[in-house]
Write a protein that holds these residues in place. Sequence first.
Motif, mmCIF file in Angstrom:
data_model
loop_
_atom_site.group_PDB
_atom_site.id
_atom_site.type_symbol
_atom_site.label_atom_id
_atom_site.label_comp_id
_atom_site.label_asym_id
_atom_site.label_seq_id
_atom_site.Cartn_x
_atom_site.Cartn_y
_atom_site.Cartn_z
ATOM 1 N N ASP A 34 0.833 -1.210 0.000
ATOM 2 C CA ASP A 34 0.000 0.000 0.000
ATOM 3 C C ASP A 34 0.864 1.256 0.000
ATOM 4 O O ASP A 34 0.549 2.233 -0.676
ATOM 5 N N ALA A 35 1.963 1.241 0.755
ATOM 6 C CA ALA A 35 2.859 2.397 0.809
ATOM 7 C C ALA A 35 3.536 2.643 -0.534
ATOM 8 O O ALA A 35 3.865 3.780 -0.877
ATOM 9 N N GLU A 36 3.729 1.597 -1.321
ATOM 10 C CA GLU A 36 4.406 1.726 -2.614
ATOM 11 C C GLU A 36 3.434 2.012 -3.755
ATOM 12 O O GLU A 36 3.830 2.028 -4.909
ATOM 13 N N GLY A 37 2.176 2.230 -3.452
ATOM 14 C CA GLY A 37 1.243 2.616 -4.503
ATOM 15 C C GLY A 37 0.239 1.559 -4.879
ATOM 16 O O GLY A 37 -0.340 1.630 -5.954
ATOM 17 N N ALA A 38 0.051 0.589 -4.049
ATOM 18 C CA ALA A 38 -0.956 -0.443 -4.246
ATOM 19 C C ALA A 38 -0.531 -1.476 -5.286
ATOM 20 O O ALA A 38 0.367 -1.262 -6.094
ATOM 21 N N VAL A 39 -1.193 -2.582 -5.220
ATOM 22 C CA VAL A 39 -0.861 -3.741 -6.046
ATOM 23 C C VAL A 39 -1.079 -3.437 -7.531
ATOM 24 O O VAL A 39 -0.300 -3.878 -8.375
ATOM 25 N N GLU A 40 -2.108 -2.670 -7.858
ATOM 26 C CA GLU A 40 -2.410 -2.389 -9.271
ATOM 27 C C GLU A 40 -1.267 -1.638 -9.947
ATOM 28 O O GLU A 40 -0.855 -1.972 -11.059
ATOM 29 N N ARG A 41 -0.739 -0.611 -9.278
ATOM 30 C CA ARG A 41 0.349 0.172 -9.868
ATOM 31 C C ARG A 41 1.610 -0.674 -10.005
ATOM 32 O O ARG A 41 2.288 -0.645 -11.038
ATOM 33 N N LEU A 42 1.914 -1.450 -8.975
ATOM 34 C CA LEU A 42 3.092 -2.311 -9.049
ATOM 35 C C LEU A 42 2.925 -3.370 -10.128
ATOM 36 O O LEU A 42 3.877 -3.692 -10.845
ATOM 37 N N GLY A 43 1.714 -3.898 -10.272
ATOM 38 C CA GLY A 43 1.453 -4.879 -11.324
ATOM 39 C C GLY A 43 1.648 -4.287 -12.706
ATOM 40 O O GLY A 43 2.200 -4.936 -13.604
ATOM 41 N N ALA A 44 1.212 -3.045 -12.885
ATOM 42 C CA ALA A 44 1.404 -2.374 -14.174
ATOM 43 C C ALA A 44 2.886 -2.167 -14.463
ATOM 44 O O ALA A 44 3.337 -2.320 -15.603
ATOM 45 N N GLN A 45 3.651 -1.839 -13.432
ATOM 46 C CA GLN A 45 5.095 -1.673 -13.617
ATOM 47 C C GLN A 45 5.746 -2.999 -13.993
ATOM 48 O O GLN A 45 6.621 -3.037 -14.862
ATOM 49 N N VAL A 46 5.340 -4.069 -13.351
ATOM 50 C CA VAL A 46 5.894 -5.394 -13.674
ATOM 51 C C VAL A 46 5.582 -5.750 -15.121
ATOM 52 O O VAL A 46 6.446 -6.249 -15.854
ATOM 53 N N GLU A 47 4.353 -5.478 -15.574
ATOM 54 C CA GLU A 47 3.991 -5.764 -16.964
ATOM 55 C C GLU A 47 4.826 -4.938 -17.932
ATOM 56 O O GLU A 47 5.258 -5.442 -18.970
ATOM 57 N N SER A 48 5.066 -3.673 -17.612
ATOM 58 C CA SER A 48 5.879 -2.817 -18.482
ATOM 59 C C SER A 48 7.307 -3.327 -18.585
ATOM 60 O O SER A 48 7.875 -3.399 -19.675
ATOM 61 N N VAL A 49 7.878 -3.680 -17.449
ATOM 62 C CA VAL A 49 9.257 -4.186 -17.448
ATOM 63 C C VAL A 49 9.325 -5.521 -18.179
ATOM 64 O O VAL A 49 10.255 -5.764 -18.949
ATOM 65 N N SER A 50 8.341 -6.376 -17.979
ATOM 66 C CA SER A 50 8.316 -7.667 -18.671
ATOM 67 C C SER A 50 8.212 -7.477 -20.176
ATOM 68 O O SER A 50 8.877 -8.169 -20.946
#
Length: 85
Positions: A34-50
């Motif tokens: 939650d402090a890092e911007g929630a799971v949705e934002r982190l998931g979007a970043q993972v998809e972009s990097v992938s």
Amino acid sequence: MEESLIGVLGQLLNQAKDDCNDQDLGLRMRQILDAEGAVERLGAQVESVSADHQGNDLPLLWPFHADHRSVLFRVLELIGPAPTT
């Protein structure tokens, strides 16, 4: 972006090292996510990097160029690129 994701993973792993029950660990991990911007934002970043690692750099370019899209089209119109053949 990759360094940020690795930092989040490091925080999660550090919490997992501590001696605590699964419920407390889950709460700590949820707080970090939650402090890092929630799971949705982190998931979007993972998809972009992938996508980038698979040779598709468009997901990484779009956030930077989206705000300047109209300007880029105006510049292209002024330059007037034409095919060489």
